[in-house]
Write a protein that holds these residues in place. Structure first.
Motif, PDB file in Angstrom:
ATOM      1  N   ILE A 347     -36.830  85.735  87.070  1.00  0.00           N
ATOM      2  CA  ILE A 347     -36.677  86.583  85.903  1.00  0.00           C
ATOM      3  C   ILE A 347     -37.963  86.511  85.090  1.00  0.00           C
ATOM      4  CG2 ILE A 347     -35.489  84.756  84.593  1.00  0.00           C
ATOM      5  CD1 ILE A 347     -33.915  87.059  83.197  1.00  0.00           C
ATOM      6  N   TYR A 348     -38.453  87.676  84.695  1.00  0.00           N
ATOM      7  CA  TYR A 348     -39.715  87.784  83.971  1.00  0.00           C
ATOM      8  C   TYR A 348     -39.449  88.260  82.550  1.00  0.00           C
ATOM      9  CZ  TYR A 348     -41.629  87.916  88.747  1.00  0.00           C
ATOM     10  OH  TYR A 348     -41.944  87.644  90.059  1.00  0.00           O
ATOM     11  N   VAL A 349     -40.159  87.664  81.587  1.00  0.00           N
ATOM     12  CA  VAL A 349     -40.109  88.115  80.200  1.00  0.00           C
ATOM     13  C   VAL A 349     -41.522  88.110  79.640  1.00  0.00           C
ATOM     14  CG1 VAL A 349     -37.763  87.256  79.787  1.00  0.00           C
ATOM     15  CG2 VAL A 349     -39.717  85.772  79.305  1.00  0.00           C
ATOM     16  N   ILE A 350     -41.736  88.903  78.589  1.00  0.00           N
ATOM     17  CA  ILE A 350     -42.987  88.831  77.851  1.00  0.00           C
ATOM     18  C   ILE A 350     -42.657  88.795  76.371  1.00  0.00           C
ATOM     19  CG2 ILE A 350     -43.382  91.357  77.833  1.00  0.00           C
ATOM     20  CD1 ILE A 350     -46.445  90.560  78.126  1.00  0.00           C
ATOM     21  N   SER A 351     -43.171  87.790  75.682  1.00  0.00           N
ATOM     22  CA  SER A 351     -42.877  87.617  74.264  1.00  0.00           C
ATOM     23  C   SER A 351     -43.555  88.707  73.447  1.00  0.00           C
ATOM     24  CB  SER A 351     -43.345  86.238  73.792  1.00  0.00           C
ATOM     25  OG  SER A 351     -44.770  86.185  73.752  1.00  0.00           O
ATOM     26  N   ASP A 352     -43.113  88.865  72.211  1.00  0.00           N
ATOM     27  CA  ASP A 352     -43.704  89.880  71.342  1.00  0.00           C
ATOM     28  C   ASP A 352     -45.208  89.675  71.195  1.00  0.00           C
ATOM     29  OD1 ASP A 352     -40.977  90.170  71.112  1.00  0.00           O
ATOM     30  OD2 ASP A 352     -40.985  90.438  68.938  1.00  0.00           O
ATOM     31  N   GLY A 353     -45.652  88.420  71.240  1.00  0.00           N
ATOM     32  CA  GLY A 353     -47.063  88.108  71.085  1.00  0.00           C
ATOM     33  C   GLY A 353     -47.862  88.113  72.368  1.00  0.00           C
ATOM     34  N   GLY A 354     -47.228  88.437  73.518  1.00  0.00           N
ATOM     35  CA  GLY A 354     -47.974  88.616  74.753  1.00  0.00           C
ATOM     36  C   GLY A 354     -48.006  87.431  75.685  1.00  0.00           C
ATOM     37  N   VAL A 355     -47.054  86.511  75.593  1.00  0.00           N
ATOM     38  CA  VAL A 355     -46.970  85.408  76.555  1.00  0.00           C
ATOM     39  C   VAL A 355     -45.914  85.773  77.595  1.00  0.00           C
ATOM     40  CG1 VAL A 355     -46.438  82.974  76.907  1.00  0.00           C
ATOM     41  CG2 VAL A 355     -47.699  83.701  74.865  1.00  0.00           C
TER      42      VAL A 355
END
Length: 441
Positions: A347-355
């Motif tokens: 599962i892939y996610v990207i935080s609001d700040g780009g991590v």
């Protein structure tokens, strides 16, 4: 497992274009299965303002809704904002300056909420359908728009939802507005939840600061088929009672479920009746935006603002399953706005700040974590072994679908990516704050 989950969700949620071949339609937020998985489609992964663009069309107004596509037509919504002393919309530069600050609320003196029809082949703007006109609308957050929810294409109808400003249906052949339905509530920061269609109803998330409920509208006439209140919320601060998530509908072991995150609770409903199937108390999260994803065994949900977390929950329970069906949770670098993507046990996610982070779906173990430049609100898509992450700054970073981090390309367009991508055949349809693009190989 990824393909099983994709087609399980697909069977339940896609009724829009059953007579069209796979890949020719994109009927709802995050595509046919609602999870951003395009399948084995070889999308382009190199482009910029000088190459790889089949057409580029300026759009009136402002809106973060994603494009939806069927029968050679693209539909999207927009809000044409007017200043108090002018007949013309607010200029684009002013809008962009407001949005980029990300710190203040803003409001227009009046707005016209429209549905736009664009020719998929040529990019020509064919039709502007007026849905609602609102004088003195309430202010919204500068990172939001008055037209953020993505519409749904179903059975020759376009179902649009603008939160407190109402829902409406458009005949996509004639452009006639078939019905309008007010759904008043206090978003505080503007609308955000996209509708989902299940058989003959459109399910709407109505989680305001003042009241929280789920409603199902008959797509033929807009009448309320069922409406249920959300579970009681501990928090008394109205700002921490609201939410903006889009339902995910899937079927497991013969049981259809509409899973809808909200403040404090993740809740699963029977989409035919609104009856609650199960719920999980996730704590004090609120303003949930990410749409859940499902892999055939677990549903993965984000808790929203405050301190965003990612939870993995088995979906075969009944009642309050907080103590029995939560397999794992992760608290580090989880998005408050963009949705996850699942693939082959990852599962892939990207935080609001780009991590960006890749976890194992079975146990939540971190496989990799990398910083990708920019800020992120748009939800990524997965196609043919590649992930596409679109940033506020107009870049799209392409990363390999792998247990090891591999950056494949970085592509730059003018403007901002707030809307999530859509796909037409082997082409990308990208909406920025000012234009609609068709990206091709």
């Amino acid at each position: 497992m990824r393909r099983l989950a994709f087609f399980t969700a697909l069977l339940v949620t896609v009724v829009a274009t059953a007579d069209e071949p796979m890949g020719s339609s994109w009927p709802q937020f995050r595509g046919p299965g609602g999870q951003g998985d395009v399948g084995a489609v070889d999308l382009p992964f190199h482009w910029n303002e000088k190459e790889g663009i089949r057409w580029k069309t300026p759009l009136p107004g402002r809106g973060w809704s994603s494009p939806v596509i069927a029968n050679g037509r693209i539909w999207l919504t927009t809000a044409v904002e007017k200043a108090s002393d002018a007949e013309e919309p607010l200029v684009s530069d002013e809008q962009v300056a407001r949005i980029s600050s990300g710190t203040d609320m803003g409001a227009a003196a009046a707005i016209d909420l429209l549905a736009l029809e664009v020719n998929l082949e040529t990019g020509k703007l064919l039709r502007r359908v007026s849905l609602f006109s609102v004088d003195e609308p309430p202010p919204i957050h500068n990172l939001n728009s008055y037209a953020s929810p993505t519409p749904v294409l179903v059975g020759g109808r376009l179902i649009c939802h603008f939160g407190t400003f109402g829902a409406a249906a458009v005949d996509v052949n004639s452009g006639e507005v078939l019905w309008r339905r007010p759904m008043e509530l206090d978003h505080i920061v503007g609308p955000g939840s996209s509708p989902v269609v299940v058989e003959d109803v459109a399910i709407l998330t109505c989680d305001g600061a003042d009241k929280q409920f789920i409603a199902a509208l008959d797509i033929a006439n807009g009448e309320i088929r069922w409406q249920v209140d959300r579970p009681p919320i501990r928090e008394t601060n109205p700002d921490m009672r609201k939410a903006f998530a889009t339902p995910l509908v899937f079927e497991q072991a013969g049981r259809k479920q509409a899973v809808i995150p909200g403040a404090q609770w993740f809740v699963s409903y029977d989409p035919a009746t609104g009856d609650e199937l199960w719920r999980v108390d996730h704590g004090n999260g609120f303003s949930n935006v990410p749409r859940p994803v499902f892999d055939g065994e677990r549903v993965y949900l984000c808790t929203g603002f405050g301190k965003p977390q990612l939870w993995a929950i088995r979906t075969d329970g009944s009642g309050d399953v907080t103590e029995t069906h939560v397999d794992w949770r992760e608290k580090q670098q989880i998005p408050a706005k963009s949705s996850p993507v699942i693939s082959d046990g990852r599962i892939y996610v990207i935080s609001d700040g780009g991590v960006a982070t890749c976890f194992g779906t079975a146990d939540g173990k971190q496989l990799w974590r990398e910083r990708i430049p920019g800020k992120y609100s748009a939800s990524p898509i997965l196609a043919n072994g590649r992930l596409y992450f679109c940033s506020h700054e107009g870049s799209t970073t392409v990363v390999a679908d792998s247990a090891d981090y591999q950056e494949l390309a970085v592509n730059q367009l003018d403007g901002m990516h707030m809307a999530s991508p859509a796909v037409a055949g082997e082409d990308l349809i990208l909406r920025t704050d000012t234009h609609l693009y068709r990206i091709t190989k």
